[in-house]
Design a protein around this motif. Sequence first.
Motif, PDB file in Angstrom:
ATOM      1  N   PRO A  31       0.817  -1.229   0.000  1.00 40.65           N
ATOM      2  CA  PRO A  31       0.000   0.000   0.000  1.00 40.65           C
ATOM      3  C   PRO A  31       0.848   1.275   0.000  1.00 40.65           C
ATOM      4  N   LYS A  32       1.971   1.238   0.697  1.00 45.94           N
ATOM      5  CA  LYS A  32       2.850   2.410   0.726  1.00 45.94           C
ATOM      6  C   LYS A  32       3.375   2.720  -0.672  1.00 45.94           C
ATOM      7  N   VAL A  33       3.808   1.692  -1.381  1.00 41.44           N
ATOM      8  CA  VAL A  33       4.331   1.883  -2.731  1.00 41.44           C
ATOM      9  C   VAL A  33       3.230   2.400  -3.660  1.00 41.44           C
ATOM     10  N   LEU A  34       2.050   1.829  -3.567  1.00 45.17           N
ATOM     11  CA  LEU A  34       0.945   2.285  -4.417  1.00 45.17           C
ATOM     12  C   LEU A  34       0.599   3.747  -4.146  1.00 45.17           C
ATOM     13  N   LEU A  35       0.555   4.121  -2.882  1.00 45.61           N
ATOM     14  CA  LEU A  35       0.244   5.514  -2.555  1.00 45.61           C
ATOM     15  C   LEU A  35       1.343   6.462  -3.032  1.00 45.61           C
ATOM     16  N   LEU A  36       2.598   6.043  -2.933  1.00 43.61           N
ATOM     17  CA  LEU A  36       3.684   6.881  -3.445  1.00 43.61           C
ATOM     18  C   LEU A  36       3.580   7.050  -4.960  1.00 43.61           C
ATOM     19  N   LEU A  37       3.228   5.986  -5.667  1.00 43.32           N
ATOM     20  CA  LEU A  37       3.058   6.090  -7.118  1.00 43.32           C
ATOM     21  C   LEU A  37       1.912   7.035  -7.472  1.00 43.32           C
ATOM     22  N   VAL A  38       0.810   6.914  -6.768  1.00 46.15           N
ATOM     23  CA  VAL A  38      -0.328   7.815  -7.007  1.00 46.15           C
ATOM     24  C   VAL A  38       0.074   9.254  -6.698  1.00 46.15           C
ATOM     25  N   PHE A  39       0.789   9.446  -5.604  1.00 52.15           N
ATOM     26  CA  PHE A  39       1.237  10.782  -5.215  1.00 52.15           C
ATOM     27  C   PHE A  39       2.151  11.391  -6.280  1.00 52.15           C
ATOM     28  N   MET A  40       3.127  10.612  -6.756  1.00 52.94           N
ATOM     29  CA  MET A  40       4.057  11.122  -7.767  1.00 52.94           C
ATOM     30  C   MET A  40       3.327  11.457  -9.063  1.00 52.94           C
ATOM     31  N   ASN A  41       2.429  10.587  -9.486  1.00 54.48           N
ATOM     32  CA  ASN A  41       1.673  10.866 -10.708  1.00 54.48           C
ATOM     33  C   ASN A  41       0.771  12.081 -10.530  1.00 54.48           C
ATOM     34  N   SER A  42       0.251  12.277  -9.339  1.00 51.04           N
ATOM     35  CA  SER A  42      -0.571  13.459  -9.064  1.00 51.04           C
ATOM     36  C   SER A  42       0.262  14.731  -9.140  1.00 51.04           C
ATOM     37  N   ILE A  43       1.470  14.683  -8.601  1.00 46.72           N
ATOM     38  CA  ILE A  43       2.354  15.854  -8.665  1.00 46.72           C
ATOM     39  C   ILE A  43       2.684  16.187 -10.116  1.00 46.72           C
ATOM     40  N   ILE A  44       3.005  15.174 -10.900  1.00 50.30           N
ATOM     41  CA  ILE A  44       3.316  15.408 -12.315  1.00 50.30           C
ATOM     42  C   ILE A  44       2.099  15.995 -13.026  1.00 50.30           C
ATOM     43  N   ALA A  45       0.923  15.468 -12.742  1.00 50.43           N
ATOM     44  CA  ALA A  45      -0.295  15.993 -13.367  1.00 50.43           C
ATOM     45  C   ALA A  45      -0.554  17.430 -12.921  1.00 50.43           C
ATOM     46  N   PHE A  46      -0.297  17.716 -11.655  1.00 49.75           N
ATOM     47  CA  PHE A  46      -0.511  19.064 -11.128  1.00 49.75           C
ATOM     48  C   PHE A  46       0.478  20.062 -11.734  1.00 49.75           C
ATOM     49  N   ILE A  47       1.744  19.682 -11.785  1.00 49.19           N
ATOM     50  CA  ILE A  47       2.775  20.555 -12.364  1.00 49.19           C
ATOM     51  C   ILE A  47       2.556  20.696 -13.864  1.00 49.19           C
ATOM     52  N   GLY A  48       2.228  19.599 -14.492  1.00 48.79           N
ATOM     53  CA  GLY A  48       2.042  19.576 -15.940  1.00 48.79           C
ATOM     54  C   GLY A  48       3.203  18.883 -16.613  1.00 48.79           C
ATOM     55  N   GLN A  49       2.873  17.946 -17.482  1.00 48.16           N
ATOM     56  CA  GLN A  49       3.908  17.175 -18.171  1.00 48.16           C
ATOM     57  C   GLN A  49       4.821  18.074 -18.988  1.00 48.16           C
ATOM     58  N   ASP A  50       4.269  19.128 -19.589  1.00 44.87           N
ATOM     59  CA  ASP A  50       5.096  20.018 -20.405  1.00 44.87           C
ATOM     60  C   ASP A  50       6.146  20.742 -19.567  1.00 44.87           C
ATOM     61  N   LYS A  51       5.809  21.114 -18.340  1.00 45.94           N
ATOM     62  CA  LYS A  51       6.791  21.775 -17.469  1.00 45.94           C
ATOM     63  C   LYS A  51       7.867  20.796 -17.018  1.00 45.94           C
ATOM     64  N   VAL A  52       7.472  19.569 -16.774  1.00 48.97           N
ATOM     65  CA  VAL A  52       8.452  18.539 -16.417  1.00 48.97           C
ATOM     66  C   VAL A  52       9.413  18.329 -17.590  1.00 48.97           C
ATOM     67  N   ASP A  53       8.875  18.285 -18.789  1.00 43.14           N
ATOM     68  CA  ASP A  53       9.705  18.119 -19.982  1.00 43.14           C
ATOM     69  C   ASP A  53      10.643  19.316 -20.181  1.00 43.14           C
ATOM     70  N   ARG A  54      10.142  20.521 -19.950  1.00 42.27           N
ATOM     71  CA  ARG A  54      10.988  21.719 -20.097  1.00 42.27           C
ATOM     72  C   ARG A  54      12.122  21.720 -19.076  1.00 42.27           C
ATOM     73  N   PHE A  55      11.832  21.252 -17.868  1.00 39.46           N
ATOM     74  CA  PHE A  55      12.895  21.175 -16.865  1.00 39.46           C
ATOM     75  C   PHE A  55      13.994  20.213 -17.319  1.00 39.46           C
ATOM     76  N   ALA A  56      13.594  19.118 -17.916  1.00 36.20           N
ATOM     77  CA  ALA A  56      14.587  18.154 -18.399  1.00 36.20           C
ATOM     78  C   ALA A  56      15.482  18.790 -19.462  1.00 36.20           C
TER      79      ALA A  56
END
Length: 182
Positions: A31-56
């Motif tokens: 459950p901890k791993v699943l919640l961390l995955l959901v949390f990380m995907n939520s952060i990426i969705a909140f920030i926006g994939q395009d901003k994550v890509d620009r940072f890279a």
Amino acid sequence: MDAIVYFAKGFMYLFEVGGNTFVSWVTGIIPKVLLLLVFMNSIIAFIGQDKVDRFAKFASRNVILAYGVLPFLSAFMLGNPMALSMGKFLPERMKPSYYASASYHCHTNSGIFPHINVGEIFIYLGIANGITTLGLDPTALGLRYLLVGLVMNFFAGWVTDFTTKIVMRQQGIELSNQLKAN
């Protein structure tokens, strides 16, 4: 006959212990791993994939960002093996070095952030179990593993830069040092 009975009991006990371990994982680490995955995907969705890509793309400007910061953040945010995909934003010459660093980050960070490499958590838990048996806190082990990994993984990428140049010279090829527009 007693030896056969003893062997059979021992054999079944092995599965009993395995079952108990599995149940503890189902109620603990999974459950901890699943919640961390959901949390990380939520952060990426909140920030926006395009901003994550620009940072890279921004990180490709120097080796510390490209082999230190970007692989760590990619492993943390995307996990293994998706962390390796952020290398697509780097020039061809930096991709082997990024891969070296990012693939190591997917291992050394899993002690503190188990969602990064779920398959490897069993190895870490085995080591952490020994630490716990000694009466020590496994969090300190995970942090040390992470901190040493941050430094060594950067050097893995940086050293790969040098070996890539040697191989390019030996093979008579030239990898581009220019970013490609996506």
